[in-house]
Design a protein around this motif. Structure first.
Motif, short mmCIF file in Angstrom:
data_model
loop_
_atom_site.label_atom_id
_atom_site.label_comp_id
_atom_site.label_asym_id
_atom_site.label_seq_id
_atom_site.Cartn_x
_atom_site.Cartn_y
_atom_site.Cartn_z
N ASP A 89 0.85 -1.18 0.00
CA ASP A 89 0.00 0.00 0.00
C ASP A 89 0.89 1.23 0.00
O ASP A 89 1.07 1.90 1.01
CB ASP A 89 -0.91 -0.02 1.24
N SER A 90 1.49 1.49 -1.13
CA SER A 90 2.42 2.62 -1.24
C SER A 90 2.35 3.17 -2.65
O SER A 90 1.88 2.50 -3.56
CB SER A 90 3.84 2.16 -0.92
N CYS A 143 -7.85 -4.82 0.94
CA CYS A 143 -7.81 -3.87 -0.18
C CYS A 143 -6.71 -4.22 -1.17
O CYS A 143 -6.91 -4.14 -2.39
CB CYS A 143 -7.64 -2.44 0.35
N ASN A 144 -5.56 -4.64 -0.66
CA ASN A 144 -4.49 -5.10 -1.55
C ASN A 144 -4.95 -6.31 -2.36
O ASN A 144 -4.59 -6.47 -3.53
CB ASN A 144 -3.24 -5.45 -0.76
N ARG A 194 -8.06 5.08 -1.25
CA ARG A 194 -6.74 5.60 -0.88
C ARG A 194 -5.62 4.73 -1.43
O ARG A 194 -4.61 5.23 -1.95
CB ARG A 194 -6.61 5.72 0.64
N SER A 195 -5.79 3.41 -1.33
CA SER A 195 -4.76 2.49 -1.82
C SER A 195 -4.55 2.65 -3.32
O SER A 195 -3.41 2.65 -3.81
CB SER A 195 -5.15 1.04 -1.50
N LYS A 255 0.13 -9.25 4.66
CA LYS A 255 1.12 -8.43 5.37
C LYS A 255 0.93 -8.51 6.89
O LYS A 255 1.88 -8.41 7.65
CB LYS A 255 0.98 -6.98 4.90
N TYR A 256 -0.31 -8.69 7.33
CA TYR A 256 -0.62 -8.64 8.77
C TYR A 256 -1.23 -9.94 9.26
O TYR A 256 -2.03 -10.58 8.56
CB TYR A 256 -1.62 -7.50 9.05
N GLU A 264 -5.92 -3.35 5.27
CA GLU A 264 -4.96 -3.10 4.19
C GLU A 264 -4.80 -4.32 3.30
O GLU A 264 -4.72 -4.21 2.07
CB GLU A 264 -3.61 -2.68 4.77
N ASP A 265 -4.79 -5.51 3.92
CA ASP A 265 -4.66 -6.74 3.14
C ASP A 265 -5.86 -6.99 2.24
O ASP A 265 -5.71 -7.41 1.09
CB ASP A 265 -4.44 -7.94 4.08
N TRP A 291 -10.77 2.91 2.19
CA TRP A 291 -9.38 2.47 2.24
C TRP A 291 -8.91 2.04 0.84
O TRP A 291 -7.77 2.28 0.45
CB TRP A 291 -9.23 1.31 3.23
N HIS A 304 -6.86 -8.11 7.77
CA HIS A 304 -6.56 -6.71 8.01
C HIS A 304 -7.11 -5.88 6.85
O HIS A 304 -7.11 -6.31 5.70
CB HIS A 304 -5.04 -6.53 8.10
#
Length: 374
Positions: A21-22, A275-276, A49-50, A344-345, A272-273, A46, A270
């Motif tokens: 997520d960068s 969404c990734n 944003r990602s 990632k998490y 972030e995961d 989210w 998670h």
């Protein structure tokens, strides 16, 4: 009308995208436009944003554009953001939002868990909840079909469509995308959260049916309980359900118990995961069908132990009894990881960050205890 000649047909080469997520540098995504429905929700915000951080142009849809603007326009990379007013109940309201988009993430959904009516409840649920939900999803898919530019649709499903029990009520050893909750069983037993379960089952079923008829490339991602930090001003429903042993919420805690009774544990991912994983499935040419996305599971006693470690005001002792001690079924995300996706998490990270964000937000009191971050 056919959208593409095969999975992800027409996508630019996205080699070099590592799933983090960068911000992304490849010029391949610089002119790629995608659409996210339900952009003010937990996953939707989210995900927007990602995508912006990776360099995508994003068409974000919401019923309340003012709310969307206040939330989404604060994100870095927002020069690539356009906000559209769209309503699942209004036919054609997604046409402008999906125009020119290469992919669409259909995240928007009702979060109704139960209904207050008692008489003619099934008719009420059909006419007021499930049928509008199906029409709303078809409105989005029809807009994609008319647009002509959309090469892939990623549909956000739910772990509520999955069960760890077979037709005889016995526990399965392995739970995957084929372990579908029978629709008739939900109508007959009406478990906690049954309205939401039905809504997700029926919309996913109709989405795949429509996609097959129109030769649309659609993949479905199946999130379990999604938690971790959040960007919304309100605490997301899934985070509230996860923390219901702490809050003692009489409406949400039974939903957590219902998840446990259906799956033998509480599977987690998670924010972030998840969404990734949405973006990964959009970019992966070989992706097709359904993909379960869970990093791991905890039984309710294990979950409450983790909560008590992160939030010392809470004692897990009263949750230690009343749950079977057998090894719970394995919730498998191998279809996703075999394609190359990496989480990632872990479960502990999810609990830790959920509690920390809720303390910061004021949803939970701040314990005067060393180790808890304000």
């Amino acid at each position: 009308m056919s959208i593409g000649s095969g999975p992800a047909a027409g996508f630019r080469s996205l080699e070099g995208m590592d799933g983090a997520d960068s911000p992304s540098s490849p010029s391949a995504v610089a002119t790629t436009t995608v659409c996210v429905t339900g952009a003010t929700g937990y996953i939707g915000s989210w995900l927007v944003r990602s995508l912006l951080r990776r360099g995508y142009n994003v068409h974000a849809t919401a019923r309340d554009t003012g709310k969307a603007s206040r939330l989404l326009s604060t994100f870095s990379g927002n020069s690539g953001l356009k906000i559209f007013r769209s309503d699942l109940n209004e036919e054609g309201s997604f046409d402008e939002a999906v125009k020119g988009c290469l992919a669409v993430f259909h995240v928007a959904a009702s979060m109704e868990f139960n209904v207050p009516v008692e008489e003619n409840i099934e008719d009420h649920v059909r006419s007021k909840i499930t049928e509008p939900a199906v029409r709303g999803t078809l409105n989005v898919l029809q807009a994609c079909s008319r647009a002509g530019s959309v090469k892939r649709i990623v549909f956000t499903s739910s772990i509520s469509t999955i069960t760890a029990k077979d037709d005889k009520g016995e526990w399965r050893e392995l739970v995957d995308e084929s372990s579908v909750t029978p629709i008739n069983g939900v109508w007959n037993t009406k478990p906690r959260g049954w309205v939401y379960i039905l809504s997700k089952l029926l919309t996913e079923e109709k989405a795949f049916q429509f996609a097959k008829e129109k030769c649309i490339d659609l993949v479905s991602i199946i999130p379990p309980t999604v938690a971790g930090p959040f960007l919304t001003t309100d605490v997301p429903a899934s985070v509230q359900v996860l923390l219901s042993p702490v809050t003692g919420d009489p409406n949400l805690y039974p939903i957590l118990v219902s998840v446990h009774s259906r799956l033998g544990s509480i599977p987690l991912v998670h924010i972030e995961d998840i969404c990734n994983a949405h973006i990964f499935l959009m970019e992966q040419q070989g992706a097709e069908g359904k993909f379960l996305c869970s990093v791991g599971s905890s039984t309710l006693p294990q979950l409450t132990d983790l909560l008590s470690l992160e939030y010392p005001y809470f004692s897990s002792e009263r949750f230690a009894k009343g749950f079977h001690n057998a090894i719970p079924p394995v919730i498998s995300s191998k279809r996703l990881t075999n394609l190359g996706f990496k989480f990632k998490y872990g479960v502990k990270d999810i609990i830790e960050q959920s509690v920390a964000c809720c303390i910061k937000n004021g949803f939970l009191k701040c314990p005067i205890t060393e180790g808890i971050n304000n």
